[in-house]
Design a protein around this motif. Structure first.
Motif, PDB file in Angstrom:
ATOM      1  N   GLU A 225      60.873  74.062  73.771  1.00  0.00           N
ATOM      2  CA  GLU A 225      60.697  74.109  72.323  1.00  0.00           C
ATOM      3  C   GLU A 225      62.051  74.164  71.613  1.00  0.00           C
ATOM      4  O   GLU A 225      62.934  74.925  71.982  1.00  0.00           O
ATOM      5  CB  GLU A 225      59.862  75.329  71.923  1.00  0.00           C
ATOM      6  CG  GLU A 225      59.610  75.403  70.422  1.00  0.00           C
ATOM      7  CD  GLU A 225      58.887  76.674  70.003  1.00  0.00           C
ATOM      8  OE1 GLU A 225      58.421  76.730  68.857  1.00  0.00           O
ATOM      9  OE2 GLU A 225      58.797  77.605  70.837  1.00  0.00           O
ATOM     10  N   VAL A 226      62.176  73.348  70.574  1.00  0.00           N
ATOM     11  CA  VAL A 226      63.367  73.360  69.725  1.00  0.00           C
ATOM     12  C   VAL A 226      62.936  73.843  68.341  1.00  0.00           C
ATOM     13  O   VAL A 226      62.061  73.244  67.713  1.00  0.00           O
ATOM     14  CB  VAL A 226      64.010  71.966  69.621  1.00  0.00           C
ATOM     15  CG1 VAL A 226      65.278  72.033  68.760  1.00  0.00           C
ATOM     16  CG2 VAL A 226      64.347  71.417  71.006  1.00  0.00           C
ATOM     17  N   LYS A 227      63.554  74.915  67.885  1.00  0.00           N
ATOM     18  CA  LYS A 227      63.247  75.430  66.550  1.00  0.00           C
ATOM     19  C   LYS A 227      64.320  74.977  65.562  1.00  0.00           C
ATOM     20  O   LYS A 227      65.511  74.990  65.869  1.00  0.00           O
ATOM     21  CB  LYS A 227      63.167  76.954  66.573  1.00  0.00           C
ATOM     22  CG  LYS A 227      61.968  77.484  67.356  1.00  0.00           C
ATOM     23  CD  LYS A 227      61.854  79.000  67.234  1.00  0.00           C
ATOM     24  CE  LYS A 227      60.599  79.513  67.958  1.00  0.00           C
ATOM     25  NZ  LYS A 227      60.463  80.992  67.860  1.00  0.00           N
ATOM     26  N   TYR A 228      63.860  74.560  64.368  1.00  0.00           N
ATOM     27  CA  TYR A 228      64.749  74.054  63.331  1.00  0.00           C
ATOM     28  C   TYR A 228      64.795  75.065  62.191  1.00  0.00           C
ATOM     29  O   TYR A 228      63.772  75.357  61.573  1.00  0.00           O
ATOM     30  CB  TYR A 228      64.260  72.702  62.808  1.00  0.00           C
ATOM     31  CG  TYR A 228      64.131  71.644  63.890  1.00  0.00           C
ATOM     32  CD1 TYR A 228      65.122  70.695  64.082  1.00  0.00           C
ATOM     33  CD2 TYR A 228      62.997  71.591  64.713  1.00  0.00           C
ATOM     34  CE1 TYR A 228      65.008  69.718  65.073  1.00  0.00           C
ATOM     35  CE2 TYR A 228      62.872  70.621  65.705  1.00  0.00           C
ATOM     36  CZ  TYR A 228      63.886  69.699  65.878  1.00  0.00           C
ATOM     37  OH  TYR A 228      63.759  68.743  66.853  1.00  0.00           O
ATOM     38  N   HIS A 229      65.975  75.576  61.924  1.00  0.00           N
ATOM     39  CA  HIS A 229      66.142  76.562  60.853  1.00  0.00           C
ATOM     40  C   HIS A 229      67.009  75.969  59.746  1.00  0.00           C
ATOM     41  O   HIS A 229      67.997  75.291  60.017  1.00  0.00           O
ATOM     42  CB  HIS A 229      66.791  77.835  61.389  1.00  0.00           C
ATOM     43  CG  HIS A 229      66.022  78.483  62.513  1.00  0.00           C
ATOM     44  ND1 HIS A 229      64.875  79.210  62.305  1.00  0.00           N
ATOM     45  CD2 HIS A 229      66.248  78.495  63.854  1.00  0.00           C
ATOM     46  CE1 HIS A 229      64.420  79.653  63.465  1.00  0.00           C
ATOM     47  NE2 HIS A 229      65.239  79.233  64.420  1.00  0.00           N
ATOM     48  N   GLY A 230      66.626  76.249  58.523  1.00  0.00           N
ATOM     49  CA  GLY A 230      67.335  75.722  57.364  1.00  0.00           C
ATOM     50  C   GLY A 230      66.322  75.496  56.265  1.00  0.00           C
ATOM     51  O   GLY A 230      65.321  76.218  56.157  1.00  0.00           O
ATOM     52  N   ILE A 231      66.546  74.490  55.445  1.00  0.00           N
ATOM     53  CA  ILE A 231      65.585  74.143  54.397  1.00  0.00           C
ATOM     54  C   ILE A 231      64.707  73.009  54.907  1.00  0.00           C
ATOM     55  O   ILE A 231      65.156  71.870  55.041  1.00  0.00           O
ATOM     56  CB  ILE A 231      66.314  73.728  53.099  1.00  0.00           C
ATOM     57  CG1 ILE A 231      67.147  74.907  52.560  1.00  0.00           C
ATOM     58  CG2 ILE A 231      65.311  73.279  52.037  1.00  0.00           C
ATOM     59  CD1 ILE A 231      67.912  74.595  51.297  1.00  0.00           C
ATOM     60  N   ALA A 232      63.496  73.317  55.250  1.00  0.00           N
ATOM     61  CA  ALA A 232      62.510  72.347  55.753  1.00  0.00           C
ATOM     62  C   ALA A 232      62.984  71.650  57.020  1.00  0.00           C
ATOM     63  O   ALA A 232      62.528  70.542  57.323  1.00  0.00           O
ATOM     64  CB  ALA A 232      62.175  71.326  54.669  1.00  0.00           C
ATOM     65  N   GLY A 233      63.887  72.258  57.747  1.00  0.00           N
ATOM     66  CA  GLY A 233      64.331  71.691  59.012  1.00  0.00           C
ATOM     67  C   GLY A 233      65.067  70.374  58.882  1.00  0.00           C
ATOM     68  O   GLY A 233      65.104  69.583  59.834  1.00  0.00           O
ATOM     69  N   GLY A 234      65.659  70.116  57.701  1.00  0.00           N
ATOM     70  CA  GLY A 234      66.388  68.865  57.485  1.00  0.00           C
ATOM     71  C   GLY A 234      67.436  69.035  56.407  1.00  0.00           C
ATOM     72  O   GLY A 234      67.894  70.149  56.120  1.00  0.00           O
ATOM     73  N   PHE A 235      67.807  67.917  55.792  1.00  0.00           N
ATOM     74  CA  PHE A 235      68.861  67.932  54.784  1.00  0.00           C
ATOM     75  C   PHE A 235      68.246  67.622  53.423  1.00  0.00           C
ATOM     76  O   PHE A 235      67.892  66.476  53.129  1.00  0.00           O
ATOM     77  CB  PHE A 235      69.939  66.905  55.143  1.00  0.00           C
ATOM     78  CG  PHE A 235      70.534  67.143  56.509  1.00  0.00           C
ATOM     79  CD1 PHE A 235      71.473  68.143  56.712  1.00  0.00           C
ATOM     80  CD2 PHE A 235      70.125  66.388  57.600  1.00  0.00           C
ATOM     81  CE1 PHE A 235      72.009  68.381  57.969  1.00  0.00           C
ATOM     82  CE2 PHE A 235      70.659  66.610  58.869  1.00  0.00           C
ATOM     83  CZ  PHE A 235      71.608  67.616  59.044  1.00  0.00           C
ATOM     84  N   PRO A 236      68.085  68.640  52.557  1.00  0.00           N
ATOM     85  CA  PRO A 236      67.430  68.463  51.261  1.00  0.00           C
ATOM     86  C   PRO A 236      68.294  67.666  50.285  1.00  0.00           C
ATOM     87  O   PRO A 236      69.522  67.769  50.287  1.00  0.00           O
ATOM     88  CB  PRO A 236      67.224  69.900  50.782  1.00  0.00           C
ATOM     89  CG  PRO A 236      68.271  70.691  51.494  1.00  0.00           C
ATOM     90  CD  PRO A 236      68.478  70.035  52.809  1.00  0.00           C
TER      91      PRO A 236
END
Length: 301
Positions: A225-236
């Motif tokens: 499993e890869v967890k994405y942390h940040g804003i929606a898991g991408g570049f806003p």
């Protein structure tokens, strides 16, 4: 030939008192040739300066005039290591200390106290939103405010609570960013046609998604499993465009923190991460254009 005559020959050439010549020329002749070269080199200097000034008139202080050699954007990560290989031992703190130090140094610029000045920073929300228009790029009316990006958005990869960024638990974090390109506006994908099936759930409005998976077929099932942390898991999008160092000196890129929570131990796993967008492309000769790959190996023996 007598010695005195030899001496008189070269001495007379240097200075001939009979004709008043110095090195074979009279004072008037030297004045004429000196004046000629003064005019000649003066014209050359004028042409050179004029050419430079004409070229400067075509340049902008705010945006690179020519960007044809820039392939926007590059996707890079921290920590970086030689040959993009990260290997460490859970039982040896020294083995992952360089990685945690690199993360600490990089995220220091994202400390909240460094983004507290309201004349330089503004809150742009913790949810993806549309581009933030801050005036024309070639306008010299002051600097532009930058969107705050709190490192707390990176969750367990922020380093606020876990100073080892998951390395000590065998769940290492990697911070990802899009390289800065002046006036570049990344566009989210319009459809799922060019996106892997597993990544299609990450597509949403106002965000350019990031997705990581095994690079080699033999590594299937080893990434976990890869967890994405940040804003929606991408570049806003509200963090774009970037106005350049002159107008946007305090600009901070939005970040995505990847946490690999279940990598297969004692095995080298090659992972590729890609960002998906309508104006983001990939090139076989540039492994950082819109993507990167990294080799991870966690030893616990």
């Amino acid at each position: 030939m007598p010695k005195d005559k030899d001496d008189g020959g070269w001495k007379k050439f240097v200075w001939n008192s009979d004709t008043g010549e110095f090195l074979g020329r009279t004072g008037g002749s030297w004045a004429k040739i000196g004046f000629f070269y003064l005019i000649f080199y003066g014209c050359l200097a004028g042409v050179f300066v004029g050419t430079i000034q004409a070229m400067l008139l075509t340049l902008s202080s705010y945006k690179p005039t020519w960007q044809d050699r820039v392939a926007p954007p590059g996707l890079t990560h921290t920590p970086r290591s030689e040959k993009q290989e990260m290997t460490f031992n859970l039982n040896d703190v020294e083995s992952f200390l360089p990685y945690t130090k690199a993360l600490k140094d990089f995220l220091a610029q994202y400390d909240d106290d460094k983004q507290s000045d309201p004349t330089k920073f503004e809150d742009c929300g913790a949810e993806p939103a549309d581009y933030k228009h801050r005036g024309d790029l070639d306008s010299d009316v002051g600097s532009r405010r930058a969107c705050r990006f709190s490192r707390s958005l990176l969750g367990p990869c922020s380093g606020i609570e876990d100073r080892t960024y998951g390395f000590q638990e065998g769940k290492p974090c990697v911070i990802v960013k899009l390289n800065r390109v002046v006036n570049f506006r990344p566009r989210p994908p319009l459809s799922n046609e060019s996106i892997p099936l597993d990544a299609q759930s990450k597509v949403q409005p106002y965000v350019v998604p990031l997705f990581c998976a095994n690079k080699r077929d033999e590594d299937a099932g080893k990434v976990g499993e890869v967890k994405y942390h940040g804003i929606a898991g991408g570049f806003p999008l509200q963090y774009y465009p970037y106005y350049g160092k002159l107008l946007h000196p305090q600009y901070l890129q939005p970040l995505v923190a990847l946490q690999f929570t279940n990598l297969t131990m004692n095995t080298e796993v090659r992972i590729e991460c890609k960002v998906f967008g309508e104006n983001i492309h990939y090139h076989d000769k540039d492994r950082y254009q819109g993507r990167f790959d990294i080799k991870l190996k966690i030893n616990n023996l």
